[in-house]
Design a protein around this motif. Sequence first.
Motif, PDB file in Angstrom:
ATOM      1  N   UNK A 140      -8.837  12.033 -10.499  1.00 23.41           N
ATOM      2  CA  UNK A 140     -10.764  10.820 -10.844  1.00 23.41           C
ATOM      3  C   UNK A 140     -10.916  10.750 -12.315  1.00 23.41           C
ATOM      4  N   UNK A 200      -3.278  12.242  -2.323  1.00 20.59           N
ATOM      5  CA  UNK A 200      -4.804  11.777  -2.947  1.00 20.59           C
ATOM      6  C   UNK A 200      -5.235  13.519  -3.246  1.00 20.59           C
ATOM      7  N   UNK A 225     -11.656   9.645  -0.347  1.00 17.85           N
ATOM      8  CA  UNK A 225     -10.495   9.791   0.650  1.00 17.85           C
ATOM      9  C   UNK A 225      -9.562  10.900   0.367  1.00 17.85           C
ATOM     10  N   UNK A 226      -9.233  11.466   1.177  1.00 23.06           N
ATOM     11  CA  UNK A 226      -8.207  12.810   1.452  1.00 23.06           C
ATOM     12  C   UNK A 226      -7.399  12.218   2.120  1.00 23.06           C
ATOM     13  N   UNK A 269       1.307  -1.224   0.160  1.00 19.78           N
ATOM     14  CA  UNK A 269      -0.305  -0.025   0.147  1.00 19.78           C
ATOM     15  C   UNK A 269       0.832   1.204   0.052  1.00 19.78           C
ATOM     16  N   UNK A 270       0.762   2.052  -1.222  1.00 16.54           N
ATOM     17  CA  UNK A 270       2.538   2.919  -1.680  1.00 16.54           C
ATOM     18  C   UNK A 270       1.758   4.096  -0.379  1.00 16.54           C
ATOM     19  N   UNK A 271       2.353   5.076   0.411  1.00 19.46           N
ATOM     20  CA  UNK A 271       1.639   5.582   1.438  1.00 19.46           C
ATOM     21  C   UNK A 271       2.019   7.185   0.889  1.00 19.46           C
ATOM     22  N   UNK A 274      -9.970   9.229   7.644  1.00 26.28           N
ATOM     23  CA  UNK A 274     -10.745   8.268   6.964  1.00 26.28           C
ATOM     24  C   UNK A 274     -11.851   8.041   6.324  1.00 26.28           C
ATOM     25  N   UNK A 308      -5.074  12.237   5.034  1.00 22.82           N
ATOM     26  CA  UNK A 308      -5.276  12.898   6.138  1.00 22.82           C
ATOM     27  C   UNK A 308      -4.111  12.768   7.072  1.00 22.82           C
ATOM     28  N   UNK A 326     -14.781  11.570   4.940  1.00 24.42           N
ATOM     29  CA  UNK A 326     -13.244  11.655   4.472  1.00 24.42           C
ATOM     30  C   UNK A 326     -13.315  12.155   3.834  1.00 24.42           C
ATOM     31  N   UNK A 356      -2.858  10.768  -7.073  1.00 26.48           N
ATOM     32  CA  UNK A 356      -4.252  10.531  -7.783  1.00 26.48           C
ATOM     33  C   UNK A 356      -5.324  11.428  -8.350  1.00 26.48           C
ATOM     34  N   UNK A 363      -8.227  13.478  -4.966  1.00 32.57           N
ATOM     35  CA  UNK A 363      -9.321  12.572  -5.337  1.00 32.57           C
ATOM     36  C   UNK A 363      -9.943  13.056  -4.497  1.00 32.57           C
TER      37      UNK A 363
END
Lengths: 382, 382
Positions: free
Chosen positions: B322, B9, B14-15, B3-5, B195, B17, B189, B320, B11
């Motif tokens: 969308x 984001x 979820x945004x 899971x790339x941290x 989350x 955090x 989120x 990321x 999108x």
Amino acid sequence: MNIPDDILLMIPGPTNVPPQVLDALGSPSFYHRGAAFKELLEVCTEGLKKVYQTANDVLILTSSGSGAVEAAIVNVLSPGDKVLVIEGGKFGERMKDIAMTFGAEVDVLPVEPGRAADPEVVRRLLSDHKALLFVQNETSTGVRQDADLLAAAAREVGALSVVDTVSSMGGMSIPVDEWGLDAVAAGSQKAFMLPPGLAFVSMSEKAWEAAAAARMPRAYFDLVAARKSLAKGQTPWTPNVNMIRALAVSLELIFAEGLENVWRRHHALGEACRAAVDALGLRLFADREHASDVVTAVHSPDGLDSKELVSRVRDNHKILISGGQGELAGKIFRIGHMGCCQLDDLLRTIEATAIELNALGFACAAQEGLAAARAAYQAAMG
Amino acid sequence: MNIPDDILLMIPGPTNVPPQVLDALGSPSFYHRGAAFKELLEVCTEGLKKVYQTANDVLILTSSGSGAVEAAIVNVLSPGDKVLVIEGGKFGERMKDIAMTFGAEVDVLPVEPGRAADPEVVRRLLSDHKALLFVQNETSTGVRQDADLLAAAAREVGALSVVDTVSSMGGMSIPVDEWGLDAVAAGSQKAFMLPPGLAFVSMSEKAWEAAAAARMPRAYFDLVAARKSLAKGQTPWTPNVNMIRALAVSLELIFAEGLENVWRRHHALGEACRAAVDALGLRLFADREHASDVVTAVHSPDGLDSKELVSRVRDNHKILISGGQGELAGKIFRIGHMGCCQLDDLLRTIEATAIELNALGFACAAQEGLAAARAAYQAAMG
């Protein structure tokens, strides 16, 4: 905000959460429609199937355990369906309430709190019922039902078994397929060593057939939609990705210890707690043959308000145990021993409880309780 | 599990955090019936009321935003009630589906994707409807409705307004009481910088009156039960205590920045993104007068599959964005700019998008997009 982080949780959930799981929980959030989530969901689903001992799908919901219980009920039933609910505590009552709310015709088998239902009685009561609803491990009384026999009784009349295992799945061996349990709800905040916020439901082939015809309304808890999404590595609604990430870690911990070992440890903790109760001169609340391995309910000694005991154990020892709920408030206390609970945690709790019982006027020997617990634990661990 | 941290984001949830919120999320779990939780719930509820700009209760549910939308619907309606649903995208469709599932008689006002509903048309269509259901900010198209005018139209015929603000509450000023919105659902989120996993619902006095008579079945989402528990500093079902603890921190961050400033920043980010779209020679998907300040939808240039753009921006820039959903898949792309999003995050995204658009054959000048975004942001921030 004053949230004490150094309290040992010896309540029947939420339980303590291991640091590795908390680390995963507090990791960055991520996208729920990408390849990483798909892989995560697959790993978690496969892990849950092992814990459930089922070949069927186990669906992951973003809700508390009660949401999963609702999902299990509304996905297999239609308004007007006749069901039999075993009610021997607070969570049996909740199943009844949900079934009634969604229009089931509910027959109730009341069971004295602390006692398990007699499968023979259930067999005689079942007739044209569409389903038998029961709580496999009733948190409010510390009672474990004979889920295998109850499910068999249901099967005999063609009824589905809808089972609440919220407080027990993962801590006790509940072989869903072998016992023929049809719709089985569990929650994250018990033996799964997570905070509350995720819930799980397995559905048998018979349950899926029922779902195709079931007419109780459901949207957020639509398991057919959840199953369809799962096939694509997704969930129908935005899931709690951080919790699912943490679930993967808790499942890793469970499999590293070994499922059989986890169940054995819980059983040994149950034996230890019960032995301590005896040695301290206390009385178990639950019928001994059906005493739960994840939570032990104990009669408060005559004239001693268990609420006061709970407060003293919390304030003087930083250990949280539970009182009774509803009509049992003040009359029983409960010790949860599930999830990452170890013998040392239980011993600390027994000692603190004994000290405060003495302070409240109930004479008991802490050392005898501890010795009995140690011996029973060792005997059970083999 | 990979899971790339380190992915930004951008999108619509979820945004990202903030670290302080993640720290709270990964703190030890705790008991949901004690004094600490009571205080936490009060602080969060009061904070949510400020964000909602309402004097009414805002209830906290452990579910995704769709759960809160379901709760808003089923708590004020009965089977057979006539409702009007504005449908101009995926989430409007979801409101329609939920209402139909629970037995409402649904009239639909279809709105061309990218356009907002005309309040005059809504006014003419409303007759003996019990409620008007609409999505204030349609994530799938980047369109913001005139919620004030729509709610006024509903009020004129005595209908309730049931409003999905899942993607917008917190990021845009939605004065619930001033506009007279009756049942308003939001999620954790998005602008709340958490989350997914918590959802919120406010209910007006008129909504509570409706709830007393409403007969759509609800158990987990029973807001009357939630309100009763809230008065005791509790929730009816075990809540996600870790998420609520994190919510308190995110609310602190919001109030430290200042609600007006948070809204202004989101508006400025929206203006910046729209200016960049123009400067790059792209076309906004949403009607400009109703373009959302939290998510911008953009027509993909002719012949360019937006799915490919999204992949390249992700793989080559670790950002990321969308694509489109359903019929809009491949045809639009969407940039979320909400929560803790800052101008720099948006600029990085604009640059990466411009680079990949060029690589895919659509000639555009990244620097012009960036300059336009900077200027528009500064103008809007004043």
